[in-house]
Design an enzyme around this catalytic site. Structure first.
Site, mmCIF file in Angstrom:
data_model
loop_
_atom_site.group_PDB
_atom_site.id
_atom_site.type_symbol
_atom_site.label_atom_id
_atom_site.label_comp_id
_atom_site.label_asym_id
_atom_site.label_seq_id
_atom_site.Cartn_x
_atom_site.Cartn_y
_atom_site.Cartn_z
ATOM 1 N N ARG A 229 79.482 -47.674 -19.053
ATOM 2 C CA ARG A 229 80.675 -48.358 -19.554
ATOM 3 C C ARG A 229 80.474 -49.663 -20.243
ATOM 4 O O ARG A 229 79.380 -50.337 -19.808
ATOM 5 C CB ARG A 229 81.666 -48.445 -18.700
ATOM 6 C CG ARG A 229 82.429 -47.207 -18.284
ATOM 7 C CD ARG A 229 83.449 -46.848 -19.185
ATOM 8 N NE ARG A 229 84.270 -45.584 -18.890
ATOM 9 C CZ ARG A 229 83.724 -44.179 -19.149
ATOM 10 N NH1 ARG A 229 82.650 -44.005 -19.644
ATOM 11 N NH2 ARG A 229 84.780 -43.351 -18.892
ATOM 12 N N HIS A 277 79.979 -43.512 -28.263
ATOM 13 C CA HIS A 277 80.492 -42.821 -27.084
ATOM 14 C C HIS A 277 80.631 -41.374 -27.058
ATOM 15 O O HIS A 277 81.640 -40.749 -26.916
ATOM 16 C CB HIS A 277 81.900 -43.206 -26.735
ATOM 17 C CG HIS A 277 82.327 -43.100 -25.221
ATOM 18 N ND1 HIS A 277 82.873 -44.145 -24.377
ATOM 19 C CD2 HIS A 277 81.919 -42.310 -24.308
ATOM 20 C CE1 HIS A 277 83.012 -43.753 -23.117
ATOM 21 N NE2 HIS A 277 82.513 -42.495 -22.993
HETATM 22 P P1 NDP Z 1 79.716 -40.656 -9.716
HETATM 23 O O1 NDP Z 1 80.976 -41.511 -9.255
HETATM 24 O O2 NDP Z 1 79.316 -39.436 -9.276
HETATM 25 O O3 NDP Z 1 78.301 -41.931 -9.230
HETATM 26 C C1 NDP Z 1 78.326 -43.071 -9.223
HETATM 27 C C2 NDP Z 1 76.804 -43.638 -8.427
HETATM 28 O O4 NDP Z 1 76.972 -45.107 -8.857
HETATM 29 C C3 NDP Z 1 76.828 -43.195 -7.123
HETATM 30 O O5 NDP Z 1 75.458 -43.073 -7.116
HETATM 31 C C4 NDP Z 1 77.208 -44.679 -6.469
HETATM 32 O O6 NDP Z 1 76.364 -44.715 -5.355
HETATM 33 C C5 NDP Z 1 76.653 -45.646 -7.710
HETATM 34 N N1 NDP Z 1 77.274 -46.978 -7.424
HETATM 35 C C6 NDP Z 1 78.663 -47.206 -7.575
HETATM 36 N N2 NDP Z 1 78.792 -48.640 -7.243
HETATM 37 C C7 NDP Z 1 77.809 -48.923 -7.144
HETATM 38 C C8 NDP Z 1 77.316 -50.301 -6.798
HETATM 39 N N3 NDP Z 1 78.357 -51.388 -6.520
HETATM 40 N N4 NDP Z 1 76.090 -50.539 -6.585
HETATM 41 C C9 NDP Z 1 75.148 -49.563 -6.623
HETATM 42 N N5 NDP Z 1 75.615 -48.451 -7.074
HETATM 43 C C10 NDP Z 1 76.805 -48.063 -7.294
HETATM 44 O O7 NDP Z 1 79.606 -41.081 -11.315
HETATM 45 P P2 NDP Z 1 79.171 -39.946 -12.244
HETATM 46 O O8 NDP Z 1 77.704 -39.673 -12.064
HETATM 47 O O9 NDP Z 1 80.057 -38.907 -12.386
HETATM 48 O O10 NDP Z 1 79.562 -40.832 -13.636
HETATM 49 C C11 NDP Z 1 78.970 -42.360 -13.734
HETATM 50 C C12 NDP Z 1 79.508 -43.127 -14.978
HETATM 51 O O11 NDP Z 1 79.045 -42.467 -16.171
HETATM 52 C C13 NDP Z 1 81.164 -42.803 -15.051
HETATM 53 O O12 NDP Z 1 81.924 -43.573 -14.089
HETATM 54 C C14 NDP Z 1 81.282 -42.760 -16.500
HETATM 55 O O13 NDP Z 1 81.405 -44.610 -16.490
HETATM 56 C C15 NDP Z 1 80.110 -42.908 -17.150
HETATM 57 N N6 NDP Z 1 80.098 -41.659 -18.101
HETATM 58 C C16 NDP Z 1 79.668 -41.950 -19.354
HETATM 59 C C17 NDP Z 1 79.866 -40.649 -20.333
HETATM 60 C C18 NDP Z 1 79.402 -41.066 -21.776
HETATM 61 O O14 NDP Z 1 79.893 -40.161 -22.600
HETATM 62 N N7 NDP Z 1 78.823 -42.088 -22.121
HETATM 63 C C19 NDP Z 1 80.433 -39.425 -19.910
HETATM 64 C C20 NDP Z 1 80.543 -39.623 -18.553
HETATM 65 C C21 NDP Z 1 80.463 -40.399 -18.017
HETATM 66 P P3 NDP Z 1 76.471 -44.203 -4.040
HETATM 67 O O15 NDP Z 1 76.455 -42.850 -4.102
HETATM 68 O O16 NDP Z 1 75.983 -44.739 -2.843
HETATM 69 O O17 NDP Z 1 78.204 -44.304 -3.724
#
Ligand code: NDP
Length: 314
Positions: A229, A277
């Site tokens: 984001r 995006h």
């Molecule tokens: P998930 O919720 O499946 O994964 C999030 C990951 O981030 C997890 O591994 C989590 O760790 C890690 N995480 C969250 N908070 C922290 C933190 N504070 N410190 C370290 N690691 C952290 O999300 P998705 O993979 O489905 O999607 C990720 C993001 O991609 C979405 O939220 C969106 O913003 C973006 N996106 C962008 C798109 C685009 O077209 N540009 C399309 C789709 C998504 P843990 O597993 O340990 O909890």
């Protein structure tokens, strides 16, 4: 009563197209438009949303479940009246992950071969050889966020031959990937990278995380890709890092604000590639199939894989 999907995603005009794809892929499910004046909230309604209006929040509270057409749900949770107790499920599925992996692969190779310079040279009709001999096998790529998308992206990059590591909040093991977890390990993770990919969700803990201090912990001249984001990045720090040589280049699919205003300096930086995006949005038919599976899963009383933990924020 059979489960019903009430669709507001992509606005009133998109309903006909959603209706057609649901009829083709899930004829067993009832669908109706959120904007149909005859619709009244029933006990078996699931909402399919992207950016609902503030006045939709009250009726969303009466849903059995809410499914978002995006994988990121930060914009929903940011709304003070969004009903946090209704199960909220994020977009997922194979095509969403594969599209993201393809985009990141393109972006990594764009940085690796300095394709931005070719594009600028072409605009001016300049034929200047900028051969680059870096290869995938000696390039270290790190993925911040190893969730549904990040883990898939990391594995595709590793299959291609990049040296891949990842960083996440909690410990985990992932075949062929060096996994770092927790804030304490961030400096070590960053120190070993040629290209950093951001695939974190936007939460209070990750907002503004990518600033000059963080970028300075990368080896000098690394590349940066943001597909998470725009809110994750302090954009003035990014420009500074590109100007002072901290970064060799960056590819941004997400920025703040979106759309990026024409006067924003990000547009014109010679080391920046910007896309609107578009990294990963599955075909509507594929999304409809995924949504139908989620609804059936919730109807069976089971927990869908991408059920959002609203307290955690992702
Ligand atoms: P998930 O919720 O499946 O994964 C999030 C990951 O981030 C997890 O591994 C989590 O760790 C890690 N995480 C969250 N908070 C922290 C933190 N504070 N410190 C370290 N690691 C952290 O999300 P998705 O993979 O489905 O999607 C990720 C993001 O991609 C979405 O939220 C969106 O913003 C973006 N996106 C962008 C798109 C685009 O077209 N540009 C399309 C789709 C998504 P843990 O597993 O340990 O909890």
């Amino acid at each position: 009563m059979p489960a019903r999907i009430v669709i507001s995603a992509d606005g009133k005009k998109a309903y006909e197209s959603w209706h057609q794809v649901f009829a083709a892929v899930a004829p067993d499910l009832d669908v109706c438009s959120w904007y149909d004046p005859a619709w009244e909230v029933g006990g078996d309604d699931y909402a399919l949303v992207w950016t609902p209006e503030p006045e939709h929040m009250e009726r969303l509270a009466g849903m059995k479940g809410i499914i978002c057409t995006g994988a990121g749900v930060d914009h929903l949770l940011a709304h003070e009246h969004f009903p946090r107790t209704v199960p909220l499920v994020r977009m997922g599925g194979e095509q969403t992950a594969r599209l993201m992996a393809d985009y990141v692969l393109w972006a990594v190779i764009t940085l690796l071969r300095d394709a931005r310079t070719w594009a600028l040279q072409q605009q001016q009709g300049i034929w200047r050889n900028n051969v680059c001999c870096r290869t995938s096998s000696t390039t270290r790529v790190g993925v911040m966020g190893l969730g549904h998308l990040g883990a898939y992206v990391a594995q595709v990059l590793a299959q291609v031959g990049f040296c891949v590591s990842g960083w996440k909040r909690t410990p985990a093991e992932l075949d062929g990937i060096t996994v770092w977890s927790g804030t304490d390990t961030l400096p070590d993770f960053l120190a070993g990278l040629d290209v950093l990919v951001n695939l974190l969700p936007a939460t209070p803990a990750t907002d503004g995380l990518i600033n000059h201090t963080l970028l300075s912990q990368l080896p000098r001249g690394a590349g940066f890709i943001n597909v998470g984001r725009g809110r994750h990045v302090v954009q003035s720090d990014l420009l500074r890092a590109l100007d002072d040589g901290t970064l060799c280049g960056a590819v941004l699919d997400v920025v703040t604000p979106e759309p990026l205003p024409p006067e924003d300096p990000l547009w014109h930086h010679p080391r920046l590639t910007i896309t609107p995006h578009v990294a990963s949005e599955a075909a509507r038919e594929v999304q409809a199939r995924y949504v139908a599976d989620v609804v059936r899963c919730l109807e069976r009383g089971e927990k869908p894989a991408l059920l959002c933990d609203t307290a955690r924020g992702y």
